[in-house]
Design a protein around this motif. Structure first.
Motif, mmCIF file in Angstrom:
data_model
loop_
_atom_site.group_PDB
_atom_site.id
_atom_site.type_symbol
_atom_site.label_atom_id
_atom_site.label_comp_id
_atom_site.label_asym_id
_atom_site.label_seq_id
_atom_site.Cartn_x
_atom_site.Cartn_y
_atom_site.Cartn_z
ATOM 1 N N ILE A 97 108.222 88.519 19.828
ATOM 2 C CA ILE A 97 110.060 88.291 20.200
ATOM 3 C C ILE A 97 110.871 88.055 20.241
ATOM 4 O O ILE A 97 111.844 87.360 20.115
ATOM 5 N N GLN A 98 110.661 86.686 21.343
ATOM 6 C CA GLN A 98 111.699 85.914 22.156
ATOM 7 C C GLN A 98 111.701 85.366 21.141
ATOM 8 O O GLN A 98 113.040 84.255 20.785
ATOM 9 N N THR A 99 110.689 84.386 20.751
ATOM 10 C CA THR A 99 110.919 83.586 19.594
ATOM 11 C C THR A 99 111.986 83.938 18.252
ATOM 12 O O THR A 99 112.692 83.135 17.935
ATOM 13 N N GLU A 100 111.456 84.923 18.235
ATOM 14 C CA GLU A 100 111.951 85.419 16.427
ATOM 15 C C GLU A 100 114.075 85.751 17.107
ATOM 16 O O GLU A 100 114.789 85.110 16.334
ATOM 17 N N LEU A 101 113.831 85.939 18.140
ATOM 18 C CA LEU A 101 115.307 86.461 18.569
ATOM 19 C C LEU A 101 116.211 85.123 18.748
ATOM 20 O O LEU A 101 117.013 85.516 18.790
ATOM 21 N N ILE B 293 116.609 91.166 15.220
ATOM 22 C CA ILE B 293 115.776 91.891 14.449
ATOM 23 C C ILE B 293 114.778 92.711 14.057
ATOM 24 O O ILE B 293 113.474 92.274 14.478
ATOM 25 N N GLU B 294 115.382 92.541 13.125
ATOM 26 C CA GLU B 294 114.175 92.490 11.167
ATOM 27 C C GLU B 294 113.047 91.666 11.826
ATOM 28 O O GLU B 294 111.698 91.284 11.521
ATOM 29 N N ARG B 295 113.414 90.037 11.499
ATOM 30 C CA ARG B 295 112.477 88.878 11.638
ATOM 31 C C ARG B 295 111.216 89.009 12.863
ATOM 32 O O ARG B 295 110.022 89.203 12.287
ATOM 33 N N ALA B 296 111.641 89.590 14.290
ATOM 34 C CA ALA B 296 110.883 89.622 14.663
ATOM 35 C C ALA B 296 109.907 90.905 14.812
ATOM 36 O O ALA B 296 108.776 91.099 15.213
ATOM 37 N N VAL C 236 93.365 92.825 29.792
ATOM 38 C CA VAL C 236 93.908 92.541 29.242
ATOM 39 C C VAL C 236 95.039 93.050 28.282
ATOM 40 O O VAL C 236 95.596 92.338 27.168
ATOM 41 N N ASP C 237 95.716 94.456 28.776
ATOM 42 C CA ASP C 237 96.852 94.474 28.514
ATOM 43 C C ASP C 237 97.764 93.536 28.957
ATOM 44 O O ASP C 237 99.591 93.496 27.957
ATOM 45 N N THR C 238 97.971 93.045 29.922
ATOM 46 C CA THR C 238 98.786 92.082 30.205
ATOM 47 C C THR C 238 99.174 90.643 29.434
ATOM 48 O O THR C 238 99.920 90.292 28.729
ATOM 49 N N TYR C 239 97.599 90.364 28.747
ATOM 50 C CA TYR C 239 97.186 89.265 27.742
ATOM 51 C C TYR C 239 98.218 89.634 26.591
ATOM 52 O O TYR C 239 99.577 88.846 25.350
ATOM 53 N N ALA C 240 98.427 90.840 26.158
ATOM 54 C CA ALA C 240 98.321 91.776 24.826
ATOM 55 C C ALA C 240 100.803 91.811 24.995
ATOM 56 O O ALA C 240 101.325 91.049 23.467
ATOM 57 N N ASP D 195 105.858 89.657 23.964
ATOM 58 C CA ASP D 195 107.251 89.249 24.193
ATOM 59 C C ASP D 195 107.626 87.917 23.212
ATOM 60 O O ASP D 195 108.362 87.340 23.487
ATOM 61 N N ARG D 196 106.272 87.124 23.740
ATOM 62 C CA ARG D 196 106.711 85.477 23.029
ATOM 63 C C ARG D 196 107.131 85.552 21.970
ATOM 64 O O ARG D 196 107.829 85.100 21.241
#
Length: 169
Positions: A163-167, A8-11, A151-155, A160-161
């Motif tokens: 966060i998932q990469t770090e988790l 979580i800290e890395r994310a 724009v919101d969907t892109y963000a 999400d990408r």
């Protein structure tokens, strides 16, 4: 093995690091969507003027435009645009196209951990055109609801990408 707390800290660190890029991409995406709408649909309810103007007012961009101004007893802006083969069904704020092409997002700082970007013109001439059109037309660069959702969907996908990469690391 990494703990959830470390992941979580890395994310959080990656989100802080990536936020300026994400915000600039959001601004560029929004700008592209708005410019596309302006050029294909124009400003709702606005039409080019059919009121006669003095000939010295006109700055034709091609021979057909010069011929129109020369031959017309009462030239109009709508008539000039039509003679030059330009859009006349609606106001699209595109005569030479330089003003819209000069626009780009720039970082506008961080306020309370919120990264910001602004849309600016690349030079003084186009900044003046932009300001003139804003005074006349309002905030025509504001995205509509559908554009804002895109724009919101892109963000959301990008966050999400990250966060998932770090988790999952």
């Amino acid at each position: 093995m990494d703990t959830l707390e470390h992941a979580i800290e890395r994310a959080k660190a990656q989100l802080q690091l990536q936020a300026p890029r994400v915000v600039l991409t959001m601004a560029q995406t929004g700008l592209a969507l708005v410019v596309n709408r302006l050029q294909t649909e124009g400003l709702k309810g606005r039409r080019y003027s059919t009121s006669p103007l003095p000939k010295f007012f006109f700055r034709p961009t091609n021979a057909a435009g010069r011929d129109y101004v020369k031959r017309s007893k009462k030239p109009t802006y709508a008539g000039l645009r039509e003679a030059q083969g330009m859009e006349t069904r609606f106001v699209n704020l595109t005569y030479t196209g330089r003003m819209l092409r000069s626009l780009a997002p720039v970082p506008a700082g961080v306020v309370a951990s919120i990264f910001q970007a602004r849309i600016v013109a690349s030079d003084a001439e186009n900044a003046a055109k932009l300001e003139h059109n804003r005074r006349r037309e309002g905030d025509f660069l504001a995205p509509n609801a559908a554009e804002q959702r895109e724009v919101d969907t892109y963000a959301q996908r990008e966050l999400d990408r990250i966060i998932q990469t770090e988790l999952n690391a």
